[in-house]
Design a protein around this motif. Structure first.
Motif, PDB file in Angstrom:
ATOM      1  N   CYS A  91       6.873   1.808  -4.887  1.00 52.43           N
ATOM      2  CA  CYS A  91       6.169   1.315  -3.708  1.00 52.43           C
ATOM      3  C   CYS A  91       6.426   2.281  -2.562  1.00 52.43           C
ATOM      4  O   CYS A  91       7.576   2.537  -2.204  1.00 52.43           O
ATOM      5  CB  CYS A  91       6.650  -0.083  -3.354  1.00 52.43           C
ATOM      6  SG  CYS A  91       6.294  -1.246  -4.690  1.00 52.43           S
ATOM      7  N   GLY A 129      12.118   2.112  -1.656  1.00 49.46           N
ATOM      8  CA  GLY A 129      12.972   3.235  -1.272  1.00 49.46           C
ATOM      9  C   GLY A 129      13.803   2.997  -0.024  1.00 49.46           C
ATOM     10  O   GLY A 129      13.811   1.907   0.556  1.00 49.46           O
ATOM     11  N   ILE A 149       0.679  -0.313   0.163  1.00 48.09           N
ATOM     12  CA  ILE A 149       0.064  -1.378   0.960  1.00 48.09           C
ATOM     13  C   ILE A 149      -0.888  -0.716   1.963  1.00 48.09           C
ATOM     14  O   ILE A 149      -0.452   0.138   2.746  1.00 48.09           O
ATOM     15  CB  ILE A 149       1.137  -2.160   1.745  1.00 48.09           C
ATOM     16  CG1 ILE A 149       2.146  -2.799   0.790  1.00 48.09           C
ATOM     17  CG2 ILE A 149       0.505  -3.201   2.655  1.00 48.09           C
ATOM     18  CD1 ILE A 149       3.434  -3.249   1.465  1.00 48.09           C
ATOM     19  N   PRO A 156       1.303   3.801   8.781  1.00 46.48           N
ATOM     20  CA  PRO A 156       1.216   2.992   7.548  1.00 46.48           C
ATOM     21  C   PRO A 156       2.572   2.589   6.968  1.00 46.48           C
ATOM     22  O   PRO A 156       2.627   1.923   5.945  1.00 46.48           O
ATOM     23  CB  PRO A 156       0.489   3.936   6.586  1.00 46.48           C
ATOM     24  CG  PRO A 156       0.903   5.304   7.025  1.00 46.48           C
ATOM     25  CD  PRO A 156       1.152   5.245   8.512  1.00 46.48           C
ATOM     26  N   LEU A 158       5.763   0.541   6.605  1.00 54.28           N
ATOM     27  CA  LEU A 158       6.308  -0.762   6.965  1.00 54.28           C
ATOM     28  C   LEU A 158       7.823  -0.742   6.859  1.00 54.28           C
ATOM     29  O   LEU A 158       8.404   0.124   6.195  1.00 54.28           O
ATOM     30  CB  LEU A 158       5.770  -1.847   6.021  1.00 54.28           C
ATOM     31  CG  LEU A 158       4.335  -2.330   6.262  1.00 54.28           C
ATOM     32  CD1 LEU A 158       3.309  -1.350   5.723  1.00 54.28           C
ATOM     33  CD2 LEU A 158       4.143  -3.687   5.610  1.00 54.28           C
TER      34      LEU A 158
HETATM   35  C1  LIG Z   1      10.757   2.289   6.011  1.00 54.90           C
HETATM   36  S1  LIG Z   1      10.066   2.700   4.481  1.00 54.90           S
HETATM   37  C2  LIG Z   1      10.498   4.394   4.235  1.00 54.90           C
HETATM   38  C3  LIG Z   1       9.937   5.287   5.214  1.00 54.90           C
HETATM   39  C4  LIG Z   1       9.893   6.712   4.763  1.00 54.90           C
HETATM   40  N1  LIG Z   1       9.793   7.536   5.926  1.00 54.90           N
HETATM   41  C5  LIG Z   1       8.702   6.957   3.842  1.00 54.90           C
HETATM   42  O1  LIG Z   1       7.704   7.506   4.321  1.00 54.90           O
HETATM   43  O2  LIG Z   1       8.722   6.563   2.663  1.00 54.90           O
HETATM   44  C6  LIG Z   1      11.107   1.936   3.305  1.00 54.90           C
HETATM   45  C7  LIG Z   1      10.401   1.528   2.039  1.00 54.90           C
HETATM   46  O3  LIG Z   1       9.467   0.501   2.320  1.00 54.90           O
HETATM   47  C8  LIG Z   1       8.408   0.570   1.383  1.00 54.90           C
HETATM   48  N2  LIG Z   1       7.138   0.747   2.118  1.00 54.90           N
HETATM   49  C9  LIG Z   1       6.988   0.981   3.438  1.00 54.90           C
HETATM   50  N3  LIG Z   1       5.692   1.044   3.757  1.00 54.90           N
HETATM   51  C10 LIG Z   1       4.994   0.854   2.617  1.00 54.90           C
HETATM   52  C11 LIG Z   1       3.603   0.806   2.291  1.00 54.90           C
HETATM   53  N4  LIG Z   1       2.649   0.979   3.191  1.00 54.90           N
HETATM   54  N5  LIG Z   1       3.264   0.553   1.005  1.00 54.90           N
HETATM   55  C12 LIG Z   1       4.201   0.357   0.052  1.00 54.90           C
HETATM   56  N6  LIG Z   1       5.533   0.387   0.305  1.00 54.90           N
HETATM   57  C13 LIG Z   1       5.921   0.638   1.568  1.00 54.90           C
HETATM   58  C14 LIG Z   1       8.671   1.763   0.479  1.00 54.90           C
HETATM   59  O4  LIG Z   1       9.312   1.322  -0.709  1.00 54.90           O
HETATM   60  C15 LIG Z   1       9.602   2.601   1.336  1.00 54.90           C
HETATM   61  O5  LIG Z   1      10.397   3.431   0.530  1.00 54.90           O
END
Ligand SMILES: C[S@@+](CC[C@H](N)C(=O)[O-])C[C@H]1O[C@@H](n2cnc3c(N)ncnc32)[C@H](O)[C@@H]1O
Length: 255
Positions: A91, A129, A149, A156, A158
């Motif tokens: 994801c 992640g 998502i 984009p 979250l």
């Molecule tokens: C804060 S995010 C990680 C941000 C990182 N800078 C990146 O671009 O992957 C933490 C986790 O949330 C999930 N996540 C965040 N936004 C998402 C999205 N739009 N679709 C799917 N998973 C998302 C992913 O598993 C990601 O590794």
């Protein structure tokens, strides 16, 4: 928390998808994910390099009722063990900068996932992640499929716990039946046609009573039917409206 090697037979665990979180820094996010798992019927939580999960800390504080089962039953695993033992769904946010040959392509949305995952042979793990850097390109390259998502192209990405909650909500058909969800049956309370017809009859009486122009009555009635049709009224709502329109129809000297 146990480690996977200490489980006598991990293959006998639930066939529901597992949820894997790689190297989360915030115990609160782990707790949020555990809670969402319990909300949507998931059981198996896999943690790669997890933070300290203090029973008096944020993980247990954010986990709600999942503090009783999902969280204490979480298994500490390595990333290698996940890719070796599960059909993996990574994801990740997909950004405009990623070209189509990037490891994030092709991807599916959470809404598309549940149908396809229901046909996957063997165990599935949804892999989330790190808060700061997500899943690395090397990790994504080892994962079977990608889920993203759809979100604002300007932003984009979250929060980890919220992303997991959305994905788990969308794929809940894999874990929860209608009986598990137990929402009241909306069909049963929807107004019947005879009740609606009584209301339409009462509207016609009101239009006559207030001398609404004859040539406009048919059009007005059609509009009222459309409005009521879109409102998807319950039996009780129609009966209340019926009473009000009837009172409005009666001349003051009849009240
Ligand atoms: C804060 S995010 C990680 C941000 C990182 N800078 C990146 O671009 O992957 C933490 C986790 O949330 C999930 N996540 C965040 N936004 C998402 C999205 N739009 N679709 C799917 N998973 C998302 C992913 O598993 C990601 O590794």
């Amino acid at each position: 928390m146990s480690d996977q090697s200490s489980r006598s037979d991990s293959t006998t665990r639930s066939s529901k998808p597992a949820v894997a979180v790689v190297d989360a820094q915030s115990p609160g996010n782990v707790g949020t994910i555990a809670r969402a798992m319990k909300n949507f019927g998931f059981e198996e939580l896999l943690l790669v390099d997890p933070p300290e999960l203090d029973p008096d800390g944020d993980a247990y504080g954010f986990a709600g009722h999942a503090r009783e089962d999902v969280l204490p039953n979480a298994t500490e695993v390595t990333f290698d063990e996940i890719v070796e033992n599960y059909h993996t769904v990574g994801c990740t946010a997909v950004t405009n900068e990623d070209d189509r040959s990037h490891v994030r392509f092709p991807f599916s949305t959470p809404a598309d996932l549940s149908d396809r995952l229901s046909t996957v042979d063997g165990r599935t793990a949804l892999v989330f992640g790190r808060e700061r850097v997500g899943l690395t390109n090397e990790e994504l390259a080892r994962i079977d499929e990608i889920c993203s998502i759809p979100a604002n192209a300007d932003y984009p990405v979250l929060n980890l716990g919220q992303a997991a909650t959305i994905v788990l909500y969308e794929i809940r058909p894999l874990t929860l039946s209608d009986e598990d969800i137990q929402l009241p049956d909306v069909e049963r309370v929807r107004a019947s046609e005879p009740t609606l017809d009584r209301l339409y009859g009462q509207w016609e009486s009101l239009l006559a009573e207030i001398n609404h122009p004859e040539e406009k009555r048919e059009k007005t009635m059609r509009m009222l039917r459309r409005v009521h049709g879109r409102a998807d009224l319950t039996e009780r709502e129609v009966n209340t409206l019926l009473g009000l329109v009837r009172r409005a129809t009666e001349r003051p000297d009849q009240q």
